[in-house]
Design a protein around this motif. Structure first.
Motif, short mmCIF file in Angstrom:
data_model
loop_
_atom_site.label_atom_id
_atom_site.label_comp_id
_atom_site.label_asym_id
_atom_site.label_seq_id
_atom_site.Cartn_x
_atom_site.Cartn_y
_atom_site.Cartn_z
N GLY A 1 37.00 10.66 -66.97
CA GLY A 1 36.67 11.17 -68.29
C GLY A 1 35.29 11.79 -68.35
N GLY A 2 34.85 12.32 -67.20
CA GLY A 2 33.50 12.86 -67.10
C GLY A 2 33.22 13.97 -68.09
N ILE A 3 32.13 13.82 -68.81
CA ILE A 3 31.67 14.85 -69.74
C ILE A 3 30.21 14.59 -70.05
N ASP A 4 29.47 15.62 -70.37
CA ASP A 4 28.05 15.46 -70.69
C ASP A 4 27.74 16.18 -72.00
N LEU A 5 27.67 15.40 -73.07
CA LEU A 5 27.36 15.96 -74.39
C LEU A 5 25.86 16.10 -74.62
N SER A 6 25.06 15.68 -73.64
CA SER A 6 23.61 15.66 -73.83
C SER A 6 22.88 16.82 -73.16
N VAL A 7 23.63 17.78 -72.58
CA VAL A 7 22.95 18.84 -71.82
C VAL A 7 21.97 19.63 -72.69
N GLY A 8 22.36 19.92 -73.93
CA GLY A 8 21.47 20.65 -74.83
C GLY A 8 20.24 19.85 -75.19
N SER A 9 20.42 18.54 -75.39
CA SER A 9 19.30 17.67 -75.73
C SER A 9 18.34 17.51 -74.55
N MET A 10 18.89 17.46 -73.34
CA MET A 10 18.03 17.39 -72.15
C MET A 10 17.22 18.68 -72.01
N LEU A 11 17.85 19.80 -72.35
CA LEU A 11 17.13 21.08 -72.34
C LEU A 11 15.97 21.03 -73.34
N GLY A 12 16.26 20.56 -74.56
CA GLY A 12 15.22 20.51 -75.59
C GLY A 12 14.09 19.58 -75.22
N LEU A 13 14.41 18.43 -74.64
CA LEU A 13 13.38 17.46 -74.25
C LEU A 13 12.51 18.02 -73.13
N SER A 14 13.14 18.60 -72.12
CA SER A 14 12.38 19.20 -71.01
C SER A 14 11.50 20.34 -71.51
N ALA A 15 12.04 21.13 -72.44
CA ALA A 15 11.29 22.28 -72.97
C ALA A 15 10.04 21.83 -73.70
N ILE A 16 10.16 20.81 -74.56
CA ILE A 16 9.00 20.38 -75.34
C ILE A 16 7.98 19.68 -74.47
N VAL A 17 8.42 19.00 -73.41
CA VAL A 17 7.48 18.37 -72.48
C VAL A 17 6.67 19.44 -71.76
N ILE A 18 7.35 20.47 -71.26
CA ILE A 18 6.63 21.57 -70.60
C ILE A 18 5.66 22.23 -71.57
N GLY A 19 6.14 22.48 -72.80
CA GLY A 19 5.29 23.13 -73.80
C GLY A 19 4.07 22.32 -74.16
N GLU A 20 4.25 21.03 -74.37
CA GLU A 20 3.13 20.16 -74.74
C GLU A 20 2.10 20.09 -73.62
N LEU A 21 2.57 19.87 -72.41
CA LEU A 21 1.66 19.72 -71.27
C LEU A 21 0.88 20.99 -70.98
N MET A 22 1.57 22.12 -71.06
CA MET A 22 0.94 23.39 -70.68
C MET A 22 0.24 24.06 -71.86
N GLY A 23 0.90 24.10 -73.01
CA GLY A 23 0.34 24.82 -74.15
C GLY A 23 -0.63 24.02 -74.97
N LYS A 24 -0.44 22.71 -75.03
CA LYS A 24 -1.30 21.87 -75.87
C LYS A 24 -2.41 21.20 -75.09
N PHE A 25 -2.08 20.68 -73.90
CA PHE A 25 -3.07 19.95 -73.12
C PHE A 25 -3.68 20.78 -71.99
N GLY A 26 -3.19 21.99 -71.80
CA GLY A 26 -3.78 22.90 -70.81
C GLY A 26 -3.57 22.47 -69.38
N LEU A 27 -2.50 21.72 -69.12
CA LEU A 27 -2.21 21.28 -67.76
C LEU A 27 -1.84 22.47 -66.89
N ASN A 28 -2.10 22.34 -65.60
CA ASN A 28 -1.74 23.39 -64.64
C ASN A 28 -0.26 23.75 -64.79
N ILE A 29 0.04 25.05 -64.79
CA ILE A 29 1.38 25.53 -65.06
C ILE A 29 2.42 24.93 -64.12
N TRP A 30 2.10 24.84 -62.83
CA TRP A 30 3.07 24.34 -61.86
C TRP A 30 3.28 22.84 -62.01
#
Length: 341
Positions: free
Chosen positions: A83-112
């Motif tokens: 019964g494999g299915i993943d209903l969380s793919v969009g939420s994982m995208l959103g979480l990863s996106a905001i983590v990258i944004g906060e670290l890079m755009g807000k805290f000025g962390l190295n892009i890589w």
């Protein structure tokens, strides 16, 4: 008399072989999707204003990447069975996106470093899904439904300012735009750098490796796979982890493309990713995974949305058209499968 009967039998055999050959051709999901692609493209080229322009074709390629990556991850998950299915793919995208944004755009962390942490967050989220399904024995539907809400809430929490408001992040270094806003010879960089290579890698993984054979075997018959010595738990753990990684890569591309990170990115992508995967020939009960067909289906669905938008069709009908497309493909597939037996 005997000769006429023999000739009749020969004709019947030839007719049967021809019918089976035709059925086998149409059973090839890639062939069906390419045929459908040509028909839909021709229709929109005639009736949708500027559909055939280079800029619009480039736009279709751009928007097919993020949803395509989610669909590829979904394909591996569904193929694993149970019964494999993943209903969380969009939420994982959103979480990863905001983590990258906060670290890079807000805290000025190295892009890589920010990108690496964002990818690890998405991968870890997928791994958590797998652990809950494999070891806690919670059905995939319930697990990923729960983590869909969990990851969305975490994304909102991470993005909150001192007043408790979820805020988008857009203060990115200019070099970050390369991943989502660049092109090579008119072809979007993310299409060349991410979508095509990842599709090829996953195709080889599924079709040419022991892991791929074990994955399809697990999805086809779990009991037989266990008796054959296949570690089905390990297989499922890996596919959910890969799904999380692909969601994180999609987050990297989307935040670069729109030059912003928001906690709600990907919120409407869950069901569309599943739809594309099934349209690409993934059997909902597991055991099949046509990676190339899913790649084609991603572009096809994006093209359908784009063409209907250019024709001024209401978004409600755009969603309905996708549903009719999926139903039609499934019914046709069912009819052909029955006739080929």
């Amino acid at each position: 008399m005997i000769n006429s009967i023999k000739n009749s039998n020969v004709d019947d055999v030839k007719s049967l072989e021809e019918n089976k050959s035709i059925a086998l051709i149409f059973l090839n999901r890639k062939f069906l999707l390419l045929l459908l692609f040509i028909i839909i493209y021709a229709f929109f080229a005639v009736f949708a204003h500027n559909f055939n322009s280079f800029q619009n074709i480039e736009s279709i390629m751009i928007f097919s990447v993020e949803i395509g990556l989610l669909a590829l991850g979904e394909t591996l998950v569904i193929a694993s069975g149970f019964g494999g299915i993943d209903l969380s793919v969009g939420s994982m995208l959103g979480l990863s996106a905001i983590v990258i944004g906060e670290l890079m755009g807000k805290f000025g962390l190295n892009i890589w470093l920010a990108i690496t942490i964002g990818l690890l967050v998405g991968t870890g989220a997928g791994l958590f899904n797998g652990l809950m399904i494999v070891y806690a024995k919670i059905p995939p539907l319930l697990t990923t439904l729960a983590t869909m809400y969990l990851y969305s809430s975490l994304a909102l929490l991470v993005s909150m300012d001192q007043y408790g408001n979820a805020m988008p992040i857009s203060n990115f270094p200019s070099i970050y735009s390369v991943f989502g806003q660049s092109s090579i010879l008119g072809i979007p960089l993310q299409f060349i750098l991410f979508f095509i290579p990842i599709t090829i890698i996953l195709y080889l993984l599924v079709q040419k490796t022991i892991f791929g054979k074990h994955l399809l075997s697990t999805g086809t018959d779990e009991i037989v796979s266990k008796l054959s010595g296949i570690d089905v738990n390990n297989i499922r753990l890996w596919v959910y982890t890969i799904s999380g990684l692909l969601a994180a890569i999609a987050a990297l591309i989307e935040t670069s493309r729109i030059a912003s990170a928001r906690p709600d990115l990907g919120s409407n992508m869950n069901l569309e990713a599943i739809t594309i995967s099934v349209l690409g020939g993934t059997y909902i009960f597991g055991g099949t995974a046509d990676i190339i067909a899913v790649f084609i289906a991603s572009i096809l669905v994006t093209m359908l949305d784009n063409g209907l938008f250019l024709m001024g069709v209401n978004t409600i009908w755009q969603t309905g058209a996708l549903g009719f497309l999926l139903i039609g493909a499934l019914v046709l597939d069912l009819i052909i499968r029955k006739r080929s037996l």
